[in-house]
Design a protein around this motif. Structure first.
Motif, PDB file in Angstrom:
ATOM      1  N   UNK A  40       9.733  13.835   3.264  1.00  0.00           N
ATOM      2  CA  UNK A  40       9.325  12.574   3.894  1.00  0.00           C
ATOM      3  C   UNK A  40       9.368  11.404   2.902  1.00  0.00           C
ATOM      4  N   UNK A  41      10.522  11.281   2.237  1.00  0.00           N
ATOM      5  CA  UNK A  41      10.651  10.237   1.227  1.00  0.00           C
ATOM      6  C   UNK A  41      10.465   8.830   1.782  1.00  0.00           C
ATOM      7  N   UNK A  42      10.878   8.554   3.001  1.00  0.00           N
ATOM      8  CA  UNK A  42      10.636   7.188   3.517  1.00  0.00           C
ATOM      9  C   UNK A  42       9.152   6.799   3.526  1.00  0.00           C
ATOM     10  N   UNK A  43       8.258   7.794   3.775  1.00  0.00           N
ATOM     11  CA  UNK A  43       6.822   7.490   3.824  1.00  0.00           C
ATOM     12  C   UNK A  43       6.290   7.211   2.423  1.00  0.00           C
ATOM     13  N   UNK A  44       6.599   8.111   1.479  1.00  0.00           N
ATOM     14  CA  UNK A  44       6.093   7.908   0.118  1.00  0.00           C
ATOM     15  C   UNK A  44       6.713   6.675  -0.518  1.00  0.00           C
ATOM     16  N   UNK A  45       7.953   6.397  -0.177  1.00  0.00           N
ATOM     17  CA  UNK A  45       8.610   5.205  -0.721  1.00  0.00           C
ATOM     18  C   UNK A  45       7.970   3.936  -0.167  1.00  0.00           C
ATOM     19  N   UNK A  46       7.652   3.963   1.122  1.00  0.00           N
ATOM     20  CA  UNK A  46       7.010   2.792   1.729  1.00  0.00           C
ATOM     21  C   UNK A  46       5.644   2.537   1.094  1.00  0.00           C
ATOM     22  N   UNK A  47       4.899   3.594   0.834  1.00  0.00           N
ATOM     23  CA  UNK A  47       3.579   3.427   0.196  1.00  0.00           C
ATOM     24  C   UNK A  47       3.729   2.845  -1.212  1.00  0.00           C
ATOM     25  N   UNK A  48       4.675   3.445  -1.988  1.00  0.00           N
ATOM     26  CA  UNK A  48       4.777   3.074  -3.391  1.00  0.00           C
ATOM     27  C   UNK A  48       5.507   1.751  -3.587  1.00  0.00           C
ATOM     28  N   UNK A  49       6.500   1.475  -2.759  1.00  0.00           N
ATOM     29  CA  UNK A  49       7.363   0.325  -3.021  1.00  0.00           C
ATOM     30  C   UNK A  49       7.093  -0.889  -2.133  1.00  0.00           C
ATOM     31  N   UNK A  50       6.297  -0.694  -1.064  1.00  0.00           N
ATOM     32  CA  UNK A  50       6.033  -1.822  -0.163  1.00  0.00           C
ATOM     33  C   UNK A  50       4.537  -2.126  -0.072  1.00  0.00           C
ATOM     34  N   UNK A  51       3.756  -1.116   0.315  1.00  0.00           N
ATOM     35  CA  UNK A  51       2.335  -1.376   0.583  1.00  0.00           C
ATOM     36  C   UNK A  51       1.540  -1.626  -0.694  1.00  0.00           C
ATOM     37  N   UNK A  52       1.715  -0.805  -1.722  1.00  0.00           N
ATOM     38  CA  UNK A  52       0.975  -1.017  -2.974  1.00  0.00           C
ATOM     39  C   UNK A  52       1.389  -2.320  -3.648  1.00  0.00           C
TER      40      UNK A  52
END
Length: 652
Positions: free
Chosen positions: A571-583
């Motif tokens: 589920x790389x899109x989810x972890x990427x969204x957390x790390x690269x967009x939301x944080x």
């Protein structure tokens, strides 16, 4: 018949008697009890005979009760008593001997026959005489001795009086170590003839009290070769009434002449001590269940009964007095006010005003009520009483003198309604007005001091809050500085922004001090600083959380080509969204738009995206992942994460 049991509701003797001698054993077989015993205030060791009659305990034969406590004698002192006498059919009879002692142990102890003998010092009252038909009979004597090292040092008081059927009779003699009083009474105890007071240093009487069937006509004093006569009731008493010759009679004589002190005479002192000693005996007999009749010397006084209006006024005066006393005691015993007065001169002045009101107004009112409650007022003319208590008319304004540590200051206190206050005549209505004015004055001081206390409490709360604000800022600064070499880039920028924002908050608050900020404002800023501190901690944990999420979304899979297990990120899109967009969005807002208004929202945002990211690991998220691959807008990502759009409040 009043039973002996009825005076022993809390005494172990009743249980002991019932256990040792069953109540089925009726009759008049005299039994004996020896052991602990209590009758009202008198508790000690008893030895007496009794028999049971119709479930009543009837005293019979010799009786003895005494107390001597060694432990207190050796420390702070001991109260000793001993009562010896006899009973016949539950009535006191025969010779009775009483001792009341107030002793302390001396340092002169000795060992005799393997026992310590402890010697005492103090005063011992001994009273003895006959009782018959429930009344004092024959000669009764009182002796007060001063003891030193268990030896009689001085006879302090000696009284010899003849009684018949409880009434003092014929001639009597009362003396102390300086004076001797000789006098005579009639069969009904009325004072009669001339009573003579002698000074033991001179042969002739120094004072004559001229009585005629209880009426004190005059007092003649002879000192230093000069004679002075003071007429008391003369040849007639208006509306005469018979009372005891005791301390109350002395106060009546004093108030008859508009003074609270009265004639200077040792006679009164001798008579009141004599009466007080006999009152002790009356208390003992009453406690034992069978009062014995004993009459004091009797005198006649004028009677000026209180009417309904006067009683109503006195009751109102007493009510205002009690309210004023309660407030005064509360204020003067308030430790917080005692501390505040050290730095606040107005509080010092107000507390000093309470003391002045107590001394000048409240104290004489209290004395008037004492006369009322002790049944003195009905035997004196009311204007004489008021003149004795207030020799001069009292103005509404009271001078208050106090020392502020440097100077002695005198100010004038004026209470509410002072313009309506008058005290130009001596009557109870004026005293009632004075009592109301006194209460209102003290109550006005209470209200003023309550405001001082409230202000002091608010100031103390504000100071406590400010100390906590500084502590929060100190912790935050130290925490951010400790991470200078640990985190970098956007994380460090966010931390520095938090620190700078908090510093700005404190700076603006310090600029507000001149405008006297209230505790509510300080509480809000303290909450804000606390949230800033939490936010700094949250930022410092973001790298660790990102690593935790990566670990959560990593699983072992079998590689058939290498025949080994390999780590595969899911589920790389989810972890990427957390790390690269939301944080990064969170860090950006902290760095560029942080304030007290959005600090709590940023904290909630941080927790929400973290928890939601962990939860989605075990959910079916294929559709969400496909959309996340194309999405870069934080608000849209939040919608896909199914997290409320917190950032809308951040941007407001």
């Amino acid at each position: 018949m009043r039973s002996f049991k009825s005076i022993l509701p809390h005494c172990a003797i009743l249980l002991a008697v019932c256990l040792v001698f069953p109540l089925s054993s009726y009759g008049q077989d005299v039994r004996r009890y020896t052991g602990p015993f209590q009758a009202e205030d008198y508790s000690g060791k008893a030895d007496f005979g009794y028999y049971i009659q119709e479930n009543d305990t009837i005293l019979e034969g010799p009786f003895q009760l005494q107390r001597s406590d060694l432990d207190p004698l050796l420390t702070e002192g001991s109260q000793y008593f001993s009562f010896k006498g006899g009973y016949k059919n539950d009535l006191p009879i025969g010779n009775w001997q009483f001792q009341f002692g107030d002793f302390q142990a001396t340092e002169n102890a000795s060992l005799v026959d393997y026992q310590y003998n402890v010697k005492v010092k103090g005063a011992l009252l001994e009273v003895s005489g006959e009782v018959g038909n429930g009344k004092f009979q024959g000669e009764w004597t009182q002796t007060v001795k001063r003891l030193e090292n268990s030896n009689v040092d001085t006879t302090l008081f000696l009284s010899t009086i003849q009684f018949k059927d409880g009434y003092p009779q014929k001639s009597f003699r009362i003396e102390d170590d300086e004076k001797v009083l000789l006098g005579r009474v009639l069969r009904d105890g009325l004072a009669h003839d001339v009573w003579e007071l002698y000074d033991k240093k001179v042969p002739d009487p120094i004072e004559y009290w001229h009585f005629n069937e209880g009426r004190l006509e005059k007092i003649v004093s002879s000192r230093n070769g000069e004679s002075e006569s003071l007429e008391i009731f003369g040849s007639n008493i208006e509306n005469a009434q018979t009372i005891d010759l005791d301390e109350r009679y002395a106060r009546i004589l004093a108030l008859r002449y508009a003074t609270d002190e009265g004639p200077e005479s040792s006679t009164i002192g001798l008579l009141t001590e004599n009466a007080a000693n006999y009152q002790k005996l009356d208390n003992v007999y009453t406690a034992l269940g069978k009062p014995v009749f004993i009459s004091a010397f009797k005198v006649q006084v004028a009677h000026f009964p209180l009417d309904k209006a006067q009683k109503k006024q006195l009751d109102e005066i007493r009510a205002n007095l009690k309210k004023a006393e309660a407030i005064s005691n509360e204020l003067l015993s308030n430790t917080q006010l005692q501390l505040i007065k050290l730095t606040d001169e107005e509080v010092l002045y107000l507390l000093s005003s309470v003391k002045s009101l107590n001394e000048e107004l409240q104290a004489p009112i209290s004395q008037l009520i004492t006369y009322y409650e002790e049944d003195i007022l009905q035997f004196v003319q009311k204007d004489n009483v008021l003149k004795a208590l207030w020799p001069q008319a009292k103005p509404a304004a009271i001078e208050v003198t106090y020392n502020n540590g440097n100077d002695t200051i005198t100010r004038t206190f004026t209470g509410p309604g002072a313009d309506d206050f008058t005290f130009d005549t001596y009557d109870l209505s004026n005293v009632n007005q004075l009592a109301q004015y006194t209460f209102q004055s003290i109550d006005s001081i209470r209200r003023a001091l309550d405001k001082k206390l409230m202000h002091q409490d608010r100031r103390k709360d504000l100071e406590d809050t400010e100390e906590r604000m500084i502590a929060e800022m100190t912790h935050l600064s130290g925490f951010v500085d400790s991470l200078s070499n640990v985190v970098s880039g956007p994380y460090q920028n966010a931390l520095q922004s938090i620190k700078a924002t908090a510093n700005g908050i404190l700076k603006r608050y310090s600029e507000m001090k001149d405008a006297n900020p209230d505790s509510q404002q300080a509480d809000l800023l303290l909450t804000c600083l606390s949230q800033m501190d939490e936010l700094a901690i949250a930022v410092s944990t973001l790298p660790a959380r990102e690593e935790e999420i990566q670990q959560a979304y990593t699983k072992e899979v079998w590689n058939p080509f290498t025949f080994t297990y390999m780590n595969e990120k899911t589920k790389k899109p989810i972890t990427s969204a957390y790390q690269n967009i939301l944080v990064p969005y969170l860090l950006e807002k902290i760095s560029t738009n942080l304030s007290c208004d959005n600090a709590e929202t940023l904290l909630r945002y941080n927790e929400a995206i973290y928890q939601r990211t962990l939860d989605m690991k075990d959910e079916g998220t294929g559709k969400v992942e496909r959309k996340l691959k194309r999405e870069r807008d934080p608000q849209e990502v939040l919608q896909l994460f199914d997290v409320p759009s917190y950032m809308e409040k951040i941007d407001e």
